[in-house]
Design an enzyme around this catalytic site. Structure first.
Site: not given
Ligand code: PA5
Length: 475
Positions: A298, A327, A441
């Protein structure tokens, strides 16, 4: 540990540099070549501090002075509640989670109350998935729960929606005393949460001005949750202050840990390493990788530089966990595209040890494990992964914590915050805004019918038409 018995942080950047083993690394001159830029970066960061934007050291000192309020409040309320729930998202959630997981018992919530020091269980509701939200409310008794609503802006839809549901629920089950179950952490002057808190009389803590969400862990955003759950917040701040001092006092890229890490990231980014993997080898640091990922993504993923030119920069953070992801992801790191740098975070001395039993009746191929410890195995696996990467000429580096405690976590947080600030300066972007997030937003406000966003709603509906679709209906 240093001479004062305090944890120390060491950076091992051998795997980033040119050597007999790795012709693909950087030469020392490349680091020195950034010195002028770094000095300008330092001036720029400090001047932003003076304008109240990025006040690392002033912030830490003022928090230290206010800490008793947080500790007194925490000690007073902690025994009264079975549960402490953070309602917040992004910077208001990831720091509290990371610090809790790093420093408390891994199964803290499952411990009997006495082993938790009679402190409440800890939950963070960041997402708004209705299933998880309902299931949390089914599981805990709101009458025995303290909800900490954290929002710097006081406007974030997710957090406000959760707050409204919880407030309503509490009113129904607790009647007039509902306000005692809510504590808010928000800006001193701005946002929609503040007037409600003042009117309804919630306990309130302030996020200091100029501190954005992802840089707010060492404010009441993180300190309150940590103190309520029994974490030594004084040591957390002491560690952060010590790191801040180290960074501010050291001259030159090779002695300044944040400049060094930012320089290595920057040089690698210039050479096409678009991905930065953060891979702690300690389960306690698993959510620290989430916190780091937000900080890096961000802060540094930006369309424009400071002169307004389109640059579309940013190194994509990837979260991994050693040894689990050996793994899963390490195959890609060793043999896939050479587009990554990898940071391992290791802990020299774990709080606990576990010996593997010796059993001479077992086949030799597993007998070798007997008499060794789990941490020896973990260290060996980390070292072996480093070796495999070096053989493949892939760049990697290591942050070594002498132990995982409040002091070292404070140091680590500040190191990564400062590193991000330097990287932003090297990239010539604004590290502290997030216009891409704000766009989302605002779009949400529009689609949810907030007044004043009608044109945007129309635009989204117009541009967002579904054009290509495949589902199981067959014509
Ligand atoms: O780092 C940031 O600024 C963001 O991640 C915010 O923390 C997040 O969007 C939540 O915002 P707020 O704290 O204003 O509710």
């Amino acid at each position: 540990m240093n001479d004062n018995g305090r944890s120390i942080i060491t950076l091992d950047y051998t795997g980033m540099m040119i050597s007999a083993q790795n012709s693909n690394g950087f030469a020392m001159e490349e680091l020195h070549g950034l010195q002028n830029l770094l000095e300008q970066a330092q001036i720029s960061i400090l001047s932003q501090r003076d304008s109240g934007k990025l006040d690392f050291s002033k912030l830490l000192t003022s928090m230290k002075a206010q800490l008793h309020e947080i500790i007194d409040y925490s000690n007073a309320v902690a025994p009264n509640y079975d549960n402490f729930v953070v309602l917040g998202i992004g910077g208001s959630a990831l720091g509290p989670l990371a610090v809790h997981q790093a420093l408390n018992h891994y199964y803290y919530n499952d411990l009997p109350p006495a082993e938790r020091g009679h402190r409440p269980r800890f939950y963070v509701m960041d997402n708004i998935d209705p299933v998880r939200f309902n299931e949390l409310l089914q599981m805990l008794d709101p009458r025995k729960t303290l909800f900490n609503v954290i929002s710097k802006s006081g406007n974030t839809s997710e957090t406000m929606a959760q707050f409204l549901i919880i407030r309503d629920t509490l009113r129904q089950v607790c009647g007039d005393s509902y306000a005692k179950h809510i504590v808010i952490t928000t800006d001193k002057e701005k946002g929609n949460l503040l007037p409600i808190a003042l009117q309804e009389g919630y306990q309130r803590f302030v996020i200091p001005a100029g501190i954005g969400g992802r840089f707010s862990e060492l404010t009441p955003v993180g300190l309150l949750a940590a103190a309520i759950c029994g974490i030594d917040v004084k040591q957390l701040l002491e560690g952060a202050l010590a790191m801040d001092q180290w960074i501010r006092d050291s001259k030159g890229v090779l002695s300044n840990p944040a400049q060094l890490r930012a320089s290595l990231a920057y040089l690698s980014y210039q050479k096409g390493k678009n991905i930065s993997v953060f891979m702690p080898y300690a389960d306690g640091l698993k959510t620290m990788a989430d916190w780091y990922a937000q900080m890096w993504a961000e802060s540094l993923g930006k369309r424009f530089d400071r002169q307004g030119r389109v640059v579309n920069v940013g190194q994509t953070p990837v979260k991994a966990l050693g040894v689990t992801d050996q793994h899963s992801q390490v195959q890609l790191y060793v043999e896939g595209p050479d587009d990554k740098i990898i940071t391992f975070v290791t802990v020299e001395k774990f709080k606990a040890t576990r010996e593997i039993p010796v059993d001479f009746d077992l086949p030799e191929d597993i007998q070798f494990l007997g008499g060794r410890t789990l941490e020896e195995l973990l260290f060996a696996e980390q070292k072996a992964t480093e070796y495999a990467l070096t053989l493949a000429k892939r760049q990697h580096q290591k942050i070594i914590l002498s132990s995982l405690d409040a002091y070292s976590v404070g140091q680590l947080l500040l190191l990564l915050e400062w590193e991000t600030a330097y990287m932003g300066e090297l990239l010539n972007i604004n590290t502290f805004d997030q216009p891409g997030v704000e766009e989302g937003k605002n779009g949400t406000y529009a689609l949810m019918g907030r007044k004043g966003y009608e044109t945007r709603k129309h635009d989204i509906e117009e541009y967002g038409k579904t054009l290509y679709i495949l589902n199981e209906k067959r014509d």
